[in-house]
Design a protein around this motif. Structure first.
Motif, PDB file in Angstrom:
ATOM      1  N   ILE A  43       0.866  -1.176   0.000  1.00  0.00           N
ATOM      2  CA  ILE A  43       0.000   0.000   0.000  1.00  0.00           C
ATOM      3  C   ILE A  43       0.903   1.226   0.000  1.00  0.00           C
ATOM      4  N   ALA A  44       0.692   2.110  -0.958  1.00  0.00           N
ATOM      5  CA  ALA A  44       1.443   3.365  -1.027  1.00  0.00           C
ATOM      6  C   ALA A  44       0.453   4.521  -0.980  1.00  0.00           C
ATOM      7  N   ASN A  45       0.697   5.459  -0.080  1.00  0.00           N
ATOM      8  CA  ASN A  45      -0.142   6.659   0.047  1.00  0.00           C
ATOM      9  C   ASN A  45       0.736   7.864  -0.237  1.00  0.00           C
ATOM     10  N   ILE A  46       0.316   8.695  -1.189  1.00  0.00           N
ATOM     11  CA  ILE A  46       1.186   9.759  -1.687  1.00  0.00           C
ATOM     12  C   ILE A  46       0.552  11.131  -1.493  1.00  0.00           C
ATOM     13  N   GLY A  47       1.427  12.153  -1.553  1.00  0.00           N
ATOM     14  CA  GLY A  47       1.008  13.531  -1.400  1.00  0.00           C
ATOM     15  C   GLY A  47       0.763  14.226  -2.727  1.00  0.00           C
ATOM     16  N   PRO A  48       0.486  15.547  -2.693  1.00  0.00           N
ATOM     17  CA  PRO A  48       0.072  16.282  -3.892  1.00  0.00           C
ATOM     18  C   PRO A  48       1.155  16.417  -4.948  1.00  0.00           C
ATOM     19  N   GLY A  49       2.421  16.248  -4.576  1.00  0.00           N
ATOM     20  CA  GLY A  49       3.491  16.418  -5.549  1.00  0.00           C
ATOM     21  C   GLY A  49       3.878  15.155  -6.284  1.00  0.00           C
ATOM     22  N   MET A  50       3.145  14.067  -6.071  1.00  0.00           N
ATOM     23  CA  MET A  50       3.483  12.800  -6.717  1.00  0.00           C
ATOM     24  C   MET A  50       2.315  12.310  -7.571  1.00  0.00           C
ATOM     25  N   LYS A  51       2.637  11.536  -8.599  1.00  0.00           N
ATOM     26  CA  LYS A  51       1.642  11.065  -9.559  1.00  0.00           C
ATOM     27  C   LYS A  51       1.323   9.598  -9.296  1.00  0.00           C
ATOM     28  N   LEU A  52       0.033   9.273  -9.413  1.00  0.00           N
ATOM     29  CA  LEU A  52      -0.405   7.912  -9.149  1.00  0.00           C
ATOM     30  C   LEU A  52       0.209   6.909 -10.121  1.00  0.00           C
ATOM     31  N   LYS A  53       0.158   7.209 -11.431  1.00  0.00           N
ATOM     32  CA  LYS A  53       0.624   6.253 -12.432  1.00  0.00           C
ATOM     33  C   LYS A  53       2.112   5.976 -12.300  1.00  0.00           C
ATOM     34  N   GLN A  54       2.900   7.024 -12.153  1.00  0.00           N
ATOM     35  CA  GLN A  54       4.341   6.841 -12.033  1.00  0.00           C
ATOM     36  C   GLN A  54       4.703   6.076 -10.759  1.00  0.00           C
ATOM     37  N   THR A  55       3.985   6.377  -9.675  1.00  0.00           N
ATOM     38  CA  THR A  55       4.252   5.683  -8.417  1.00  0.00           C
ATOM     39  C   THR A  55       3.930   4.203  -8.536  1.00  0.00           C
ATOM     40  N   LEU A  56       2.764   3.878  -9.107  1.00  0.00           N
ATOM     41  CA  LEU A  56       2.376   2.481  -9.255  1.00  0.00           C
ATOM     42  C   LEU A  56       3.363   1.732 -10.138  1.00  0.00           C
ATOM     43  N   LYS A  57       3.766   2.334 -11.255  1.00  0.00           N
ATOM     44  CA  LYS A  57       4.706   1.671 -12.166  1.00  0.00           C
ATOM     45  C   LYS A  57       6.031   1.380 -11.471  1.00  0.00           C
ATOM     46  N   PHE A  58       6.545   2.355 -10.729  1.00  0.00           N
ATOM     47  CA  PHE A  58       7.829   2.179 -10.037  1.00  0.00           C
ATOM     48  C   PHE A  58       7.740   1.020  -9.045  1.00  0.00           C
ATOM     49  N   ILE A  59       6.658   0.969  -8.273  1.00  0.00           N
ATOM     50  CA  ILE A  59       6.529  -0.073  -7.250  1.00  0.00           C
ATOM     51  C   ILE A  59       6.323  -1.440  -7.888  1.00  0.00           C
ATOM     52  N   VAL A  60       5.526  -1.496  -8.960  1.00  0.00           N
ATOM     53  CA  VAL A  60       5.330  -2.772  -9.661  1.00  0.00           C
ATOM     54  C   VAL A  60       6.659  -3.288 -10.205  1.00  0.00           C
ATOM     55  N   ASP A  61       7.465  -2.385 -10.767  1.00  0.00           N
ATOM     56  CA  ASP A  61       8.763  -2.789 -11.304  1.00  0.00           C
ATOM     57  C   ASP A  61       9.664  -3.368 -10.223  1.00  0.00           C
ATOM     58  N   ARG A  62       9.574  -2.837  -9.012  1.00  0.00           N
ATOM     59  CA  ARG A  62      10.442  -3.303  -7.933  1.00  0.00           C
ATOM     60  C   ARG A  62       9.898  -4.535  -7.216  1.00  0.00           C
ATOM     61  N   LEU A  63       8.583  -4.628  -7.057  1.00  0.00           N
ATOM     62  CA  LEU A  63       7.996  -5.725  -6.280  1.00  0.00           C
ATOM     63  C   LEU A  63       7.503  -6.875  -7.133  1.00  0.00           C
ATOM     64  N   GLY A  64       7.299  -6.630  -8.430  1.00  0.00           N
ATOM     65  CA  GLY A  64       6.824  -7.693  -9.305  1.00  0.00           C
ATOM     66  C   GLY A  64       5.348  -7.568  -9.616  1.00  0.00           C
ATOM     67  N   SER A  65       4.948  -8.081 -10.753  1.00  0.00           N
ATOM     68  CA  SER A  65       3.576  -7.932 -11.229  1.00  0.00           C
ATOM     69  C   SER A  65       2.585  -8.824 -10.491  1.00  0.00           C
ATOM     70  N   ASN A  66       3.062  -9.790  -9.715  1.00  0.00           N
ATOM     71  CA  ASN A  66       2.155 -10.676  -8.987  1.00  0.00           C
ATOM     72  C   ASN A  66       1.764 -10.133  -7.615  1.00  0.00           C
ATOM     73  N   THR A  67       2.358  -9.022  -7.219  1.00  0.00           N
ATOM     74  CA  THR A  67       2.054  -8.445  -5.911  1.00  0.00           C
ATOM     75  C   THR A  67       0.856  -7.511  -6.015  1.00  0.00           C
ATOM     76  N   PRO A  68      -0.229  -7.741  -5.265  1.00  0.00           N
ATOM     77  CA  PRO A  68      -1.339  -6.777  -5.270  1.00  0.00           C
ATOM     78  C   PRO A  68      -0.912  -5.467  -4.616  1.00  0.00           C
ATOM     79  N   ILE A  69      -1.178  -4.362  -5.300  1.00  0.00           N
ATOM     80  CA  ILE A  69      -0.706  -3.052  -4.861  1.00  0.00           C
ATOM     81  C   ILE A  69      -1.838  -2.044  -4.989  1.00  0.00           C
ATOM     82  N   VAL A  70      -1.979  -1.175  -3.988  1.00  0.00           N
ATOM     83  CA  VAL A  70      -2.901  -0.043  -4.066  1.00  0.00           C
ATOM     84  C   VAL A  70      -2.109   1.231  -3.794  1.00  0.00           C
ATOM     85  N   VAL A  71      -2.266   2.225  -4.674  1.00  0.00           N
ATOM     86  CA  VAL A  71      -1.638   3.534  -4.502  1.00  0.00           C
ATOM     87  C   VAL A  71      -2.757   4.569  -4.417  1.00  0.00           C
ATOM     88  N   SER A  72      -2.779   5.361  -3.354  1.00  0.00           N
ATOM     89  CA  SER A  72      -3.831   6.370  -3.185  1.00  0.00           C
ATOM     90  C   SER A  72      -3.227   7.729  -2.867  1.00  0.00           C
TER      91      SER A  72
END
Length: 542
Positions: free
Chosen positions: A96-125
């Motif tokens: 679970i990643a929770n971000i502030g106003p200066g960060m983008k949802l899509k870029q954050t999700l892509k970065f985390i998926v790349d590091r943790l793998g596509s099989n990990t369920p992830i929520v970015v809000s």
């Protein structure tokens, strides 16, 4: 004939060669592997059966890793928190990643998926603030943003970027992200029913029953989540804990690619549930994980109860206009008369919105409704639902959201920092009692070999109203104090959100199990929700 040198060597007995790694005993290997970060640890588990066995022993218990970063560079902030949560052995089962106003949802999700793998369920809000320990300094922080600035102004923190990242390893539990997908032309009730059935079906597929142990919900801001949460409350047994953020922009990644539906003009993703279900195929020797939830209220009930008289719905604004009667009286009161009653209760006849600039006024409506999922038989359920008061005039009282009917009873509630502080103290005492209860059981629960079956916390989450925090209490870290006072070393992550989801009793939520009541309240205002995850090892571990 004299033997050649080659023939003499062939007759010599062969010496067995042993690799240096094979000479390391399990205890030394355990010490070495436990110091690795997540990626080298994953590689080490593939070296041999012995190494894999030791790695499994190192990660025999659940683990939560969390960190925040306020680095002004979004990319640097992402790197800091990811490096921190993966700095020790862990196998990501969810993130679970929770971000502030200066960060983008899509870029954050892509970065985390790349590091943790596509099989990990992830929520970015995207949230109003973050709570946790700094990835670099390990300092505990509660940070809220006001537009582009932080509320932590006296420390000179002006955080345009900020993130709290949590990665969980929960052996014996299956986790996945289940979306509420709504085609534009589909009836809304049918899609909510499908969402509930999707959660049931996933749980049944991995656990053999339809009841998950817990759900962490995220809902979009422009979609009324009340019918969704009310339907989940109806459909799930009370042992299923439900917490989360009612209104936040989010993206998600399911471990099952068929659930990764991208919103389009024909379809919207209105909510996502991170579902935790027992694994019926869990390995022998794995213990049990439990969820415990507590609530710090932040509102006070004011005055007497009323009964809605006339009710009008403004669908374009998503609001309700109503008049009401005092209980056991016939006179119909307009909006101004109702607010005058509130001011009289406060012994102040000045207009409440002009005098109490930091407070919010709500009505808590008691609703008796029939609920069903699909073709199941409907059941009557009574719930308490909060609606924010917008204004009042000589015609109506105007409140947000819809769903109120003529004849529903309601009472006014006012946000109050003193009540919230007292409630935080009560939660802290409840956590203290929980610890004492665990310690008492740990001293008495022994098997035949005198091995202690010890239950202990391994992680926690906080969902706090964006109206709370330092400006509300005039002190730091009040919302986090129940955790800091009782579980100072426990990994935790938190957010300041716009609508706190906590399934339970209308006035309190008991730890471990819901207090029995005929009235349920799942969506709260000016509250803080605490989720503690605990683990009881199997006796085989000792």
């Amino acid at each position: 004939m004299e033997e050649s040198e080659k023939e003499r060597k062939a007759k010599r007995p062969r010496r067995e060669t042993t690799s240096p790694a094979a000479l390391i005993n399990d205890d030394v290997l355990h010490c070495i592997l436990s110091r690795l970060s997540a990626f080298p640890f994953a590689s080490a588990a593939c070296v041999s059966k012995t190494w894999n066995r030791v790695c499994n022993r190192i990660l025999s218990r659940p683990k939560l890793a969390s960190a925040i970063s306020l680095n002004p560079s979004p990319l640097a902030a992402l790197r800091e928190v990811v490096d921190k949560v993966l700095s020790q052995p862990i196998r990501p089962h969810f993130a679970i990643a929770n971000i502030g106003p200066g960060m983008k949802l899509k870029q954050t999700l892509k970065f985390i998926v790349d590091r943790l793998g596509s099989n990990t369920p992830i929520v970015v809000s995207s949230v109003s603030g973050v709570i946790g320990r700094d990835a670099v300094t390990d300092e505990f922080k509660e940070i809220k943003w006001r537009g582009d600035l932080s509320d932590d102004d006296d420390e000179g923190v002006y955080a345009h970027s900020g993130i709290v990242l949590t990665v969980g390893y929960v052996p014996g539990i299956k986790v996945d992200a289940i979306p509420l997908c709504k085609p534009k032309k589909a009836p809304r009730p049918e899609m909510i029913d499908k969402f509930v059935m999707d959660i049931r079906n996933y749980t049944a597929s991995v656990s053999g029953c339809t009841s998950p142990i817990g759900i962490i919900m995220f809902g979009v801001g422009d979609f009324d989540q009340k019918p969704v949460i009310e339907k989940l409350d109806h459909a799930m047994p009370m042992k299923t804990i439900i917490v989360g953020d009612e209104r936040c922009p989010f993206l998600y990644k399911s471990g099952n690619n068929s659930r990764n539906i991208i919103g389009s003009l024909r379809c919207s993703i209105d909510a996502v549930a991170l579902v935790f279900a027992n694994d019926r195929d869990k390995a022998h020797g794995i213990g049990d994980i439990r969820f415990h939830v507590a609530l710090s209220d932040g509102v006070l009930a004011i005055g007497q109860s009323y009964k809605a008289a006339s009710v009008r719905v403004n669908d374009s604004e998503g609001s309700t206009w109503l008049t009401a009667r005092r209980e056991r009286q016939k006179d119909v009161l307009d909006g101004q008369q109702l607010l005058d009653d509130v001011n009289a209760e406060l012994e102040n006849h000045v207009q409440i919105f002009e005098e109490l600039d930091q407070s919010e006024l709500y009505i808590g409506v008691t609703k008796r409704r029939n609920y069903s999922v699909g073709s199941e038989k409907a059941r009557l359920k009574t719930s308490l639902v909060f609606h924010e008061v917008i204004r009042g005039d000589e015609e109506y009282l105007y409140v947000d959201d819809v769903g109120i009917r003529s004849g529903d009873t309601f009472q006014f509630y006012l946000a109050d920092s003193r009540a919230a502080k007292t409630s935080c103290n009560n939660v802290s005492m409840a956590f203290g009692n929980l610890k004492l209860d665990w310690e008492t059981k740990n001293c008495s629960c022994r098997d035949v070999d005198n091995a202690i079956n010890k239950e202990e916390p391994f992680g926690g989450f906080i969902f706090s109203c964006c109206g709370r925090g330092k400006p509300f209490f005039d002190h730091r870290n009040v919302d986090s104090s129940p955790f800091l006072e009782n579980f100072p070393d426990m990994p935790l992550a938190g957010t300041f959100c716009s609508g706190e989801i906590a399934r339970g009793h209308s006035s309190s939520i008991r730890l471990g199990s819901q207090e029995k009541s005929s009235v349920h309240c799942c969506l709260h205002v000016y509250s803080t929700v605490y989720l503690v995850m605990s683990y009881t090892p199997a006796l085989e571990e000792y």
